[in-house]
Design an enzyme around this catalytic site. Sequence first.
Site, PDB file in Angstrom:
ATOM      1  N   GLN B 126       0.842  -1.190   0.000  1.00  0.00           N
ATOM      2  CA  GLN B 126       0.000   0.000   0.000  1.00  0.00           C
ATOM      3  C   GLN B 126       0.880   1.243   0.000  1.00  0.00           C
ATOM      4  O   GLN B 126       1.708   1.423   0.904  1.00  0.00           O
ATOM      5  CB  GLN B 126      -0.899  -0.003   1.245  1.00  0.00           C
ATOM      6  N   GLU B 245     -11.513  -1.111   4.658  1.00  0.00           N
ATOM      7  CA  GLU B 245     -10.447  -1.480   5.583  1.00  0.00           C
ATOM      8  C   GLU B 245     -10.955  -1.433   7.024  1.00  0.00           C
ATOM      9  O   GLU B 245     -10.668  -2.290   7.834  1.00  0.00           O
ATOM     10  CB  GLU B 245      -9.266  -0.522   5.416  1.00  0.00           C
TER      11      GLU B 245
END
Lengths: 373, 382
Positions: B126, B245
């Site tokens: 990420q 998330e």
Amino acid sequence: MDFTLDDEQEALRDAVRGLLGKAYDSSETRREVTKQDPGFGEDTWQRLAEMGVLGLPFAESDGGMGAGPVEVSIVAEEVGRVLAPEPFIETVVLAGGIVAAAGTDEQRADVLGRVAEGSLILAAALKEIGEPVTASQSGDGWTLSGSKEPVLHGERADAFVVSAKTDAGTGLFLVEGDASGLTRTGYRTHDGGRAAHVAFDGTSATPLGDVSADQAGVLETAVASAQVAYCHEAVGAMTVALNTTVEYLKTRKQFGVPLKTFQALTFRAADMYVSMELVRSVASWATLVLTDEPTRALEAASRAKLQVSTSGRHIGQEAIQLHGGIGMTAEYSVGHYTSRLTAIDHWLGGGADHLKRLASSVGDHEVVEPLPE
Amino acid sequence: MRLHLTEEDAAFREEMREFFTTQVPQHIRDTVAARRELSKEQMVESMQVLNAAGLAVPGWPVEWGGKDWTPLQRHIWHEELQLANVPQPLAFNAGMIGPVIAAFGSQEMKERFLPKTANLDIWWSQGFSEPDAGSDLASLRCAAVRDGEEYVVNGQKTWTTLGQYGDWIFTLVRTNPEAEKKQAGISMLLIDMTDPGVTVRPIELIDGSVEVNEVFFEDVRVPAENLVGEENKGWTYAKFLLGNERVGVAPVGATKRMLAQAKEHADLDDVLVASRIAELENELMALELTALRVVAHSADGKPHPASSVLKLKGSELQQEVTELIVDLAGPMSLASGAGDGSDVPDWARVATPGYLNFRKASIYGGSNEVQRQIIAGTILGL
């Protein structure tokens, strides 16, 4: 696994909300009602009876509606939203619940029938400050000696459900309000309610059901149902305390700006919301346990009562603090919510009592599974 | 209202439990149970076992390997997986970029990446945070300048978890520095980490682990086809990803399992210890029930705003349990570096590193302060 209300349950909620919202259209109205004895609206009580609310959890054969814990929780939450002072939980759920669990067919039909039609205020006399109330058999009958306190609505009560010490352990008795040797000394409680010291001096009493057996278990289970109902009353009260506080942060101006400009305040409101969500979840779960997994009723009631204690203190304290001085006044609503939450917290076992019960059994399970296996 | 699972859901739970406890290799589940670090190979093996059974990416669209489950079934899957000490499917793949590509990527991009992403043939990293763009993510500066059929990327990312294993990195870059709102000038690029100009530098953390990294981009040339969706729409995709998330970071099952292990080492006759555990168990149950209520109300795969509650409370409880374990270990908790010849049991050796490591839980995925901001703003209207 489903937390949503069905159409009938929503209709019940709307009806009760309508009735109580009209009776207590403002905090000031409630204050007026609670200033006068008996501390609640006799007319509101009658309207609740006409709606069927006072017989909600009783079997139809006993003059009730045959509804379950979910319906009771719906009413309790509405009671909490406006802090309705009528003794719904005290008379119907707790005292009525004990009669429903322990009483004979005739006792249930008679007593619960009258509760349901609104003609009998029943008070549960369970707590003692000193020595336990004792029951003795005299001839065909029984008498009680000793005193109970606090007995909620003990001054107004038409009859009492009393726990007393018997040779078998705990016995449950019905005492008429006009029995000789019965003395009551009533007073106000901090949350606008009423309580009393109730003394028995050779007062004649009718055993509820089989008094030759220890009825402690029956009592415990009935109390658990009332504990869960109180949790929902608290959820209703916390909901309004939080909403009121959020509105205040939006409208109240200081330093030329609304209070919601200050993160020190909005973050605390966010934490209150977290507490609110957690307690709502546990209270709803506990109600479902009463319905679907009654063997866990005591555990569920303790879990819910502990969460109500934690969340209720948090939300109640912060609601006053975020309002500032106005939150301290009797004229404004929010302090009354905190007062009521404090009363609920310490009634039928406080947070610490329930934590103690849960702590003594942490070794009995690996993990806590809320859903049945 | 009903407490019991339907027969169908109960059978589903049984099926999940059976699979997780019998099909995922024991050595992997033992590593998780002992709170030891998983190797890359173990993570890959575990996810591939799940993927072969169609259980790695249930949240994705069905045509890309997802499951047409109810929110409750997905919750059961997640809980049973954690209770069985199965590593969660790599979040960067399963929970983050996969759903983004499935929702916003071109057909070509989906075909190229999604199957390999589900099978962990590609390990994603990420590339969001930067040294000057943490909670204020939209102020990111890593720049991508269009040059013909390529973007040229220059800048730095940080806190890239497990970036040392990364094959590809999904990266938020600034494509329009002139945009009126800083959010409107951001795009999402998929970058091959073996490309020239990409450098990964590990950051050692307070527990001694090397879990996060800095990633530097120096004139990295990225084919324009690796742009996700449209140029300058990256913020929309990032918000979608962060919302997903948050739901995943309420690790109720894993925390329950950790607390159950803590109990094995606790003196439950000590009332202070017992009451602390009882309180944690109650709060965890409250969180689990709240998660159940939230999943039931998540429509169209969009996260319920109350998912911020799950992140906030979930991370706090996770941290409180790690704190409890250090307290239970007492002076033994200092022995984190003990090797052979020490009497300190393994659980006590990993207690403090675990506690220190989990301070991250209230920082990542949108810090808990950001979550409070979301609750106050989006839910309470403050």
